[in-house]
Design an enzyme around this catalytic site. Structure first.
Site, PDB file in Angstrom:
ATOM      1  N   GLU A  71     -21.296  48.383   5.198  1.00 18.07           N
ATOM      2  CA  GLU A  71     -19.858  48.209   5.382  1.00 18.07           C
ATOM      3  C   GLU A  71     -19.528  48.551   6.824  1.00 18.07           C
ATOM      4  O   GLU A  71     -20.088  49.499   7.397  1.00 18.07           O
ATOM      5  CB  GLU A  71     -19.036  49.089   4.443  1.00 18.07           C
ATOM      6  CG  GLU A  71     -17.537  48.986   4.740  1.00 18.07           C
ATOM      7  CD  GLU A  71     -16.640  49.370   3.579  1.00 18.07           C
ATOM      8  OE1 GLU A  71     -15.468  48.957   3.590  1.00 18.07           O
ATOM      9  OE2 GLU A  71     -17.116  50.066   2.672  1.00 18.07           O
ATOM     10  N   CYS A 266     -14.590  48.503   1.025  1.00 16.57           N
ATOM     11  CA  CYS A 266     -13.132  48.407   1.086  1.00 16.57           C
ATOM     12  C   CYS A 266     -12.646  47.317   2.036  1.00 16.57           C
ATOM     13  O   CYS A 266     -11.534  46.804   1.869  1.00 16.57           O
ATOM     14  CB  CYS A 266     -12.546  49.756   1.475  1.00 16.57           C
ATOM     15  SG  CYS A 266     -12.766  51.029   0.199  1.00 16.57           S
ATOM     16  N   ASN A 403     -14.394  44.827  -5.334  1.00 14.81           N
ATOM     17  CA  ASN A 403     -15.069  46.052  -4.931  1.00 14.81           C
ATOM     18  C   ASN A 403     -14.670  47.189  -5.869  1.00 14.81           C
ATOM     19  O   ASN A 403     -15.139  47.245  -6.994  1.00 14.81           O
ATOM     20  CB  ASN A 403     -14.708  46.377  -3.473  1.00 14.81           C
ATOM     21  CG  ASN A 403     -15.279  47.700  -3.006  1.00 14.81           C
ATOM     22  OD1 ASN A 403     -16.440  47.997  -3.244  1.00 14.81           O
ATOM     23  ND2 ASN A 403     -14.470  48.519  -2.382  1.00 14.81           N
ATOM     24  N   GLU A 404     -13.794  48.062  -5.458  1.00 14.19           N
ATOM     25  CA  GLU A 404     -13.338  49.161  -6.319  1.00 14.19           C
ATOM     26  C   GLU A 404     -12.015  48.765  -6.966  1.00 14.19           C
ATOM     27  O   GLU A 404     -10.947  49.284  -6.629  1.00 14.19           O
ATOM     28  CB  GLU A 404     -13.214  50.453  -5.521  1.00 14.19           C
ATOM     29  CG  GLU A 404     -14.566  51.011  -5.097  1.00 14.19           C
ATOM     30  CD  GLU A 404     -14.443  52.302  -4.301  1.00 14.19           C
ATOM     31  OE1 GLU A 404     -13.318  52.630  -3.855  1.00 14.19           O
ATOM     32  OE2 GLU A 404     -15.471  52.983  -4.118  1.00 14.19           O
TER      33      GLU A 404
END
Length: 698
Positions: A71, A266, A403-404
């Site tokens: 990331e 993120c 993602n989250e």
């Protein structure tokens, strides 16, 4: 007199008896104390017998089991792995000259040759022969150059009014006490009214981690436009022009990653939809890849970097190339139409997320990505890949959606299945066109709790192939969850532990040996459950020592040096010794997972059919040495084992730029007692120690 004498005699006899009795009572007490002490020592040093059954191979260990997750946080891309040394090379930062010092007679224009990067700088005669017009770039925390190394300078330029000019390009040391700030110089001759790319090579006569790049308008000083000013070391990874920093790419390769997840994280979501990572912007000619805001420059006010953006120079094509270089399965992650839910807690707010009925373009992006990776050269996106120099497909097998992300229950907003209703639309479309592609969902940002409990069964209902778990937890969690995966549903989707790390409690959220050791302990549970866990990637991967937002991290660096953390070595040791099949390893018929009575021991075992080795990993998380005996059932005639040890006496110890090899694995050997049906290995595992034992099965 006679009675008195008898009395004295009797008294003397009693005294002697008393002394005799006390003497032996004291002796008995001492002997009893010694006996109890010996018993105590025996109990403390009790040998832990572990039975390793090599006669029956267990679940296959997937080639993807241990991998890497990239990331762009902590200046991982620009200023890190991506070897570009010029900050804001196309003048597209919101403050157009951020990273630059401009002087003399200049303007910033916006009608340049690249549609998505239209800004450039116009350099004009200063009006006096003793005055200078030009630019100076500060780089990422300086421009680091090495003695005798060569650097490729390039730019796009023209003389819009005709004529010609000379650009004097120099490495400079603005803090020098020497006579000349410049210590390497090359001249670039510019001519013609049309935009052209110019290149030159600079050789540095010295090492300087904090140099700058200076450009003077010289010669006839005709008005000169400059755009996409770039500087790369010529010695990039694989020698590529738009290449990676060699030492950092080599560190990734040396991890032997089986899977490579990218580009986040993120940044896939974005603080808002506009700032999400869009893969189509990251491919094609590098000069025309538009700038993107990096959410990590402002996410943490206590670690604020307003000059942190994404040039997209490290884009999806380069990620796929790296996967090919490392022998890793690529695992790209795409936006599911939800911006970061942490930063946007009200999903009903207009414009925060893409409405479910408006997801078509996002779904098409996913389908086009598969075509870019795998499509024929005569397809739209396969042609883009081929035009970039790779007509062969990248053989993409996995795709992550979101993602989250999470859904909401009645007790937590009651907003409903905001993630899974979107995931289903992606799943239906992707499976219809690419039925063999493995789809990866998520169980959100937590390893337990209401959101995890809500999403885990829904992943099974949606029939995703794997789901992505994230957990950044403290020491206690890692030590108490050794059996986490032993009770998982074997009939559901497989698990991808996509982001995890041990974060020290009580303010110790930084790299240190103890937390890395506990990560090793946890990984024995991952390995033991290879039938359900198919992938695991530590996070984050990279951090610049002057530009980090998050720690701990696997690899740290400045502009010239780098070091591998202890956590890096833990990951590398598991990846290089993952074997091909799990072997049953038990102690008193129980998994060795830090359970009561196991004295802080964690262990797993695998067999490697390619090398014929039995590999046993044992982690002692206790403060005392632990005698162990490995009963290697089915290993006949072995007399020696290789042993790899990772240990530090300092629980807060860690490698640094100045001491990169302070804590590293040490190799050795140990005797094995051979037998007809089994062999035995006996060792005393030191406190806070991780050992790997490798025995050839005869």
């Amino acid at each position: 007199m006679k009675n008195i004498s008898l009395y004295r005699i009797f008294y003397v006899i009693l005294c002697r008896i008393s002394r005799f009795t006390n003497y032996y009572i004291d002796k008995m007490r001492k002997l009893t104390t010694l006996f109890l002490f010996a018993v105590s020592l025996t109990a403390t040093a009790q040998t832990h017998v572990m039975d390793v059954n090599t006669n029956k191979l267990g679940a296959p260990v997937q080639p993807t089991m241990y991998g890497i997750f990239f990331e762009d946080i902590n200046y991982a891309a620009d200023g890190g792995l991506y070897a570009e040394m010029v900050k804001n090379r196309s003048f597209e930062f919101p403050q157009r000259l951020m990273g630059w010092r401009a002087f003399g007679n200049f303007d910033v224009e916006d009608d340049g040759p690249f549609e998505r990067n239209p800004h450039y700088v116009r350099l004009k005669y200063s009006g006096h022969s003793d005055k200078f017009t030009g630019l100076e770039n500060e780089g990422f925390f300086g421009i680091g150059v090495m003695k005798e190394a060569t650097y490729r300078f390039s730019l796009w330029a023209r003389c819009p009014e005709g004529g010609k000019s000379t650009l004097e390009v120099s490495f400079v040391d603005n803090a020098t006490m020497g006579e000349d700030q410049r210590f390497a110089t090359v001249n670039v001759e510019i001519s013609g009214k049309e935009w052209k790319k110019y290149t030159a090579t600079l050789t540095s006569p010295r090492t300087d981690p904090k140099a700058a790049l200076r450009i003077f308008l010289m010669g006839e000083k005709a008005t000169t436009d400059v755009e996409h000013i770039s500087l790369f070391p010529t010695n990039t990874w694989k020698g590529r022009e738009n290449g990676m920093r060699r030492d950092l790419a080599q560190a990734l390769c040396d991890m032997h990653p089986g899977v490579f997840r990218f580009p986040g994280g993120c940044i896939v979501e974005g603080t808002d939809l506009e700032s999400r990572y869009q893969w189509k912007n990251s491919v094609g000619p590098v000069e025309n890849r538009p700038l993107n805001e990096n959410r990590w420059h402002y996410t943490f006010g206590h670690r604020f970097y307003p000059d942190y953006f994404q040039s997209y120079g490290l884009g999806f094509f380069e990620f796929f190339q790296l996967c090919e270089d490392f022998g890793s399965e690529p695992l790209p992650v795409i936006s599911c139409g939800l911006a970061c839910q942490f930063q946007n807690p009200d999903p009903t707010k207009p414009g925060v997320h893409v409405a479910v009925d408006d997801l078509d373009s996002y779904i098409q992006d996913a389908l086009d990505l598969v075509e870019f990776a795998n499509g024929p050269v005569n397809s739209k996106w396969g042609k883009v890949r081929a035009d970039m120099g790779h007509p062969e497909p990248f053989n993409l097998k996995f795709l992550g959606v979101g993602n989250e992300q999470w859904d909401y229950d009645e007790a937590h907003g009651n907003y409903g299945p905001v993630f899974t209703e979107r995931l289903k639309k992606f799943s239906d479309a992707i499976r219809a066109k690419y039925p063999n592609l493995k789809l990866i969902g998520t169980t959100g940002p937590n390893s337990e709790g209401w959101d995890f409990d809500l999403l885990q069964p829904r992943m099974k209902q949606l029939k995703v192939d794997l789901y992505d778990e994230h957990y950044y937890r403290n020491e206690e969690w890692f030590l108490s969850h050794g059996l986490r995966y032993d009770s998982y549903d074997r009939k559901g989707p497989r698990v991808f532990a996509g982001e995890y790390a041990c974060h020290g409690a009580n303010g110790k959220k930084w790299n240190h040996f103890e937390t890395s050791l506990y990560e090793a302990a946890h990984m024995t549970g991952i390995e033991r459950n290879a039938d359900i866990v198919h992938m695991a990637t530590y996070a984050p991967l990279f951090a610049h020592v002057e530009g980090w937002q998050w720690r701990p991290d696997a690899i740290w660096y400045d502009n010239l040096r780098s070091f591998k953390s202890v956590s890096y070595y833990v990951q590398q040791l598991f990846a290089m010794n993952k074997g091909t099949n799990v072997l049953s390893l038990t102690m008193q018929k129980q998994p060795v997972a830090g359970q009561p009575g196991q004295d802080g021991l964690f262990a797993s075992s695998v067999y490697d059919s390619q090398t014929g080795e039995v590999i046993v990993k044992v982690v002692n998380t206790s403060d005392a040495p632990q005698p162990i005996t490995l009963n290697l059932l089915g290993v006949n005639g072995a007399t020696e084992a290789q042993v790899i040890t990772l240990h530090s006496d300092n629980m807060d110890g860690e490698n640094t730029l100045d001491r990169p090899d302070l804590i590293i694995p040490v190799s050795g050997s140990i005797a094995v007692t051979p037998g007809k049906k089994s062999s035995t290995l006996t060792d005393e595992l030191g406190p806070k120690t991780f050992c790997i034992y490798k025995v050839k099965k005869q």
